[in-house]
Scaffold this motif. Structure first.
Motif, PDB file in Angstrom:
ATOM      1  N   ALA A  39       0.825  -1.212   0.000  1.00  0.00           N
ATOM      2  CA  ALA A  39       0.000   0.000   0.000  1.00  0.00           C
ATOM      3  C   ALA A  39       0.855   1.256   0.000  1.00  0.00           C
ATOM      4  N   ASP A  40       1.945   1.255   0.772  1.00  0.00           N
ATOM      5  CA  ASP A  40       2.786   2.451   0.824  1.00  0.00           C
ATOM      6  C   ASP A  40       3.475   2.695  -0.518  1.00  0.00           C
ATOM      7  N   TYR A  41       3.844   1.627  -1.234  1.00  0.00           N
ATOM      8  CA  TYR A  41       4.504   1.797  -2.535  1.00  0.00           C
ATOM      9  C   TYR A  41       3.527   2.335  -3.580  1.00  0.00           C
ATOM     10  N   SER A  42       2.240   1.995  -3.459  1.00  0.00           N
ATOM     11  CA  SER A  42       1.255   2.539  -4.394  1.00  0.00           C
ATOM     12  C   SER A  42       1.157   4.051  -4.246  1.00  0.00           C
ATOM     13  N   ALA A  43       1.097   4.529  -3.009  1.00  0.00           N
ATOM     14  CA  ALA A  43       1.013   5.975  -2.767  1.00  0.00           C
ATOM     15  C   ALA A  43       2.295   6.674  -3.187  1.00  0.00           C
ATOM     16  N   LEU A  44       3.435   6.086  -2.845  1.00  0.00           N
ATOM     17  CA  LEU A  44       4.724   6.716  -3.139  1.00  0.00           C
ATOM     18  C   LEU A  44       5.021   6.717  -4.637  1.00  0.00           C
ATOM     19  N   ALA A  45       4.625   5.658  -5.337  1.00  0.00           N
ATOM     20  CA  ALA A  45       4.824   5.629  -6.789  1.00  0.00           C
ATOM     21  C   ALA A  45       3.977   6.701  -7.470  1.00  0.00           C
ATOM     22  N   THR A  46       2.787   6.970  -6.922  1.00  0.00           N
ATOM     23  CA  THR A  46       1.958   8.053  -7.460  1.00  0.00           C
ATOM     24  C   THR A  46       2.666   9.385  -7.283  1.00  0.00           C
ATOM     25  N   GLU A  47       3.257   9.586  -6.122  1.00  0.00           N
ATOM     26  CA  GLU A  47       4.034  10.810  -5.878  1.00  0.00           C
ATOM     27  C   GLU A  47       5.209  10.915  -6.836  1.00  0.00           C
ATOM     28  N   LEU A  48       5.900   9.822  -7.048  1.00  0.00           N
ATOM     29  CA  LEU A  48       7.038   9.815  -7.960  1.00  0.00           C
ATOM     30  C   LEU A  48       6.597  10.208  -9.368  1.00  0.00           C
ATOM     31  N   LEU A  49       5.460   9.707  -9.818  1.00  0.00           N
ATOM     32  CA  LEU A  49       4.941  10.079 -11.137  1.00  0.00           C
ATOM     33  C   LEU A  49       4.655  11.577 -11.218  1.00  0.00           C
ATOM     34  N   ILE A  50       4.082  12.132 -10.155  1.00  0.00           N
ATOM     35  CA  ILE A  50       3.800  13.572 -10.134  1.00  0.00           C
ATOM     36  C   ILE A  50       5.093  14.359 -10.286  1.00  0.00           C
ATOM     37  N   ASP A  51       6.136  13.940  -9.572  1.00  0.00           N
ATOM     38  CA  ASP A  51       7.426  14.630  -9.668  1.00  0.00           C
ATOM     39  C   ASP A  51       8.019  14.513 -11.075  1.00  0.00           C
ATOM     40  N   ILE A  52       7.882  13.338 -11.666  1.00  0.00           N
ATOM     41  CA  ILE A  52       8.422  13.136 -13.015  1.00  0.00           C
ATOM     42  C   ILE A  52       7.757  14.095 -13.998  1.00  0.00           C
ATOM     43  N   PHE A  53       6.431  14.138 -13.984  1.00  0.00           N
ATOM     44  CA  PHE A  53       5.729  14.974 -14.966  1.00  0.00           C
ATOM     45  C   PHE A  53       5.783  16.458 -14.597  1.00  0.00           C
ATOM     46  N   GLN A  54       5.965  16.769 -13.321  1.00  0.00           N
ATOM     47  CA  GLN A  54       6.167  18.164 -12.945  1.00  0.00           C
ATOM     48  C   GLN A  54       7.465  18.686 -13.550  1.00  0.00           C
TER      49      GLN A  54
END
Length: 500
Positions: A39-54
């Motif tokens: 569960a924690d990796y699902s949330a953190l991977a979403t954050e990582l995607l936001i940083d990538i596209f930002q």
């Protein structure tokens, strides 16, 4: 393995199937969410995607943010190619969130990349009783990007020499969650102006985009003992600061070890890494855009809202959405209009810490409330304060009515004892929280009326009595026990409706 172009990200399709994609395939796709086994990796991977596209395609304005959401505008292949070098996970060149190879007295195990794994000192003292040192032994390359992101972007204090990142310790992270994963990413993108105001970099003064990453920035050595101004890392350096000097050791998985992250077997894995304290740190106080801040009257800078040890409550929701001051609210909220806010949700998550050790993972999804302006925010705060106070009294009275009371002889085993008064209180919090959100959404620039506040208190009383009846329903067979339940219910009603 390149984190932009190779498939490593598990996502859920609209039909419910889980498939693996590359981030380059995400724009405009219908995938609902990251679907990692943890569960924690699902949330953190979403954050990582936001940083990538930002970093990849930061919008120039709120209008462009909306164009990304509506898919009128999409990142170009050239934009992805421009970041390729920064997202190589392994190889001889720069590695994602790692430093060049260096010598250490001994390699650290792969468990160093897991928050819940026992630390070196715990293992040395043989105190790894709850999570064994052998429980985390292998990490596949598909899970490694998120593990790296977690220990770097959410770095916790690790003794003298470890300099935490812009969030510091157990700061509560929060994002806007849309109907699809791509919409979630787009809703959390900020215009470049927000980052310019943080760094003082504008237009041609901004360094190369690759300077945003310490591992591809030629000016940066994470083993150099010096404070690094954020301006050296370009506009988006706050997203990519790496406070730990790490270098992963990739080997063939000849023994067929199961990954401790996803539970699968992969041909290559990580069993060890080089780990060293970095002497560098960011100069000045930098606010991470996905962390809520409370102002500090003494220091002026404020502090991040931390993950609560006792669970996410309505007060935390209020702090994240309304904020102590409008400018302290999470910046992504400023990109939403009221029409959007009614369709999206707030997702807050993070590890709660106890003496720098994680004790629980919190991941809560709630409605979003976005202030229109300072006047609206003041009205919301006044109203929310009154409603939350009434809700707190109802929750406290309900919990008190369900605990044993030795002074009144309730310790008799034949008398009622509810095993989880706290759970009953949380049920009431959840119900009243939804009601408060509905009321606050109807407020403009004036607080709620006296009649509305009175109606809410009556509703809170009725809800508390209903939950009391629900959790004590099994105690009605015995006459003596039934009298005890009735007595408690009467006392609860009196507390909730005191006579004037």
């Amino acid at each position: 393995m390149n984190l932009l172009f190779d498939k490593w990200l598990p996502v859920e399709a609209p039909e419910g199937e889980v498939t693996t994609i590359a981030p380059v395939d995400l724009p405009g796709s219908p995938f609902l969410r990251v679907a990692h086994a943890r569960a924690d990796y699902s949330a953190l991977a979403t954050e990582l995607l936001i940083d990538i596209f930002q970093t990849l395609c930061a919008p120039a304005s709120r209008l462009q943010c909306s164009e990304y959401v509506s898919q009128k505008k999409q990142p170009t292949p050239d934009q992805f190619e421009g970041l390729r070098a920064a997202f190589e996970l392994v190889g001889d060149g720069p590695r994602f969130m790692q430093v060049a190879p260096f010598e250490t007295k001994s390699a650290s195990p792969a468990s160093a990349l897991f928050f819940e794994a026992p630390g070196a000192n715990t293992v040395k003292l043989n105190k790894d009783l709850f999570v064994s040192r052998d429980a985390v032994s292998s990490l596949c390359l598909q899970c490694t990007p998120v593990a790296l992101y977690q220990v770097q972007s959410h770095a916790r204090m690790g003794g003298q020499g470890y300099c935490v990142g812009p969030r510091a310790l157990s700061a509560l992270a929060a994002i806007i969650e849309g109907a699809t994963l791509w919409e979630t990413v787009c809703l959390n993108l900020l215009p470049v102006g927000w980052f310019d105001s943080q760094t003082g970099l504008e237009g041609e003064n901004a360094p190369s985009i690759l300077d945003s990453f310490p591992w591809t920035n030629p000016k940066v050595s994470l083993r150099e003992k010096v404070e690094k101004p954020l301006g050296e890392f370009g506009r988006f350096g706050v997203l990519w600061w790496t406070p730990l000097a790490l270098h992963l050791h990739v080997t063939d998985n000849r023994d067929g070890k199961v990954c401790s992250g996803c539970g699968e077997i992969h041909p290559e894995h990580i069993e060890s890494l080089s780990w060293k304290a970095t002497a560098s740190k960011l100069a000045g106080a930098i606010k991470h855009p996905r962390t809520g801040w409370r102002p500090d009257a003494n220091k002026g800078v404020g502090r991040a809202i931390e993950v609560p040890n006792d669970g996410f409550s309505f007060e935390h929701w209020q702090a994240l959405t309304i904020g102590a001051r409008l400018e302290d609210s999470l910046p992504a909220w400023g990109q939403l209009n009221w029409h959007q806010a009614e369709k999206v949700r707030l997702r807050a998550f993070g590890f709660a810490m106890n003496q720098n050790s994680p004790v629980a993972w919190f991941d809560e999804v709630t409605p979003i409330l976005v202030p229109h302006d300072p006047a609206n925010r003041d009205a919301l705060k006044t109203s929310a304060g009154e409603l939350v106070t009434a809700a707190q009294k109802a929750v406290a009275a309900l919990k008190a009515s369900l605990f044993r009371d030795p002074k009144k002889g309730i310790d008799n085993p034949e008398l009622p004892l509810v095993t989880s008064p706290t759970q009953a209180g949380q049920m009431l919090w959840d119900e009243l929280g939804r009601a408060i959100t509905t009321i606050l959404r109807s407020i403009t620039d004036t607080p709620i009326t006296i009649d509305a506040a009175t109606d809410f208190r009556r509703s809170a009383c009725a809800s508390a009595l209903k939950i009391f009846d629900r959790v004590t329903v099994d105690y009605g067979d015995n006459a003596q026990v039934s009298r005890g339940v009735l007595s408690r219910r009467v006392n609860l009603s009196k507390k909730l409706n005191p006579k004037k």
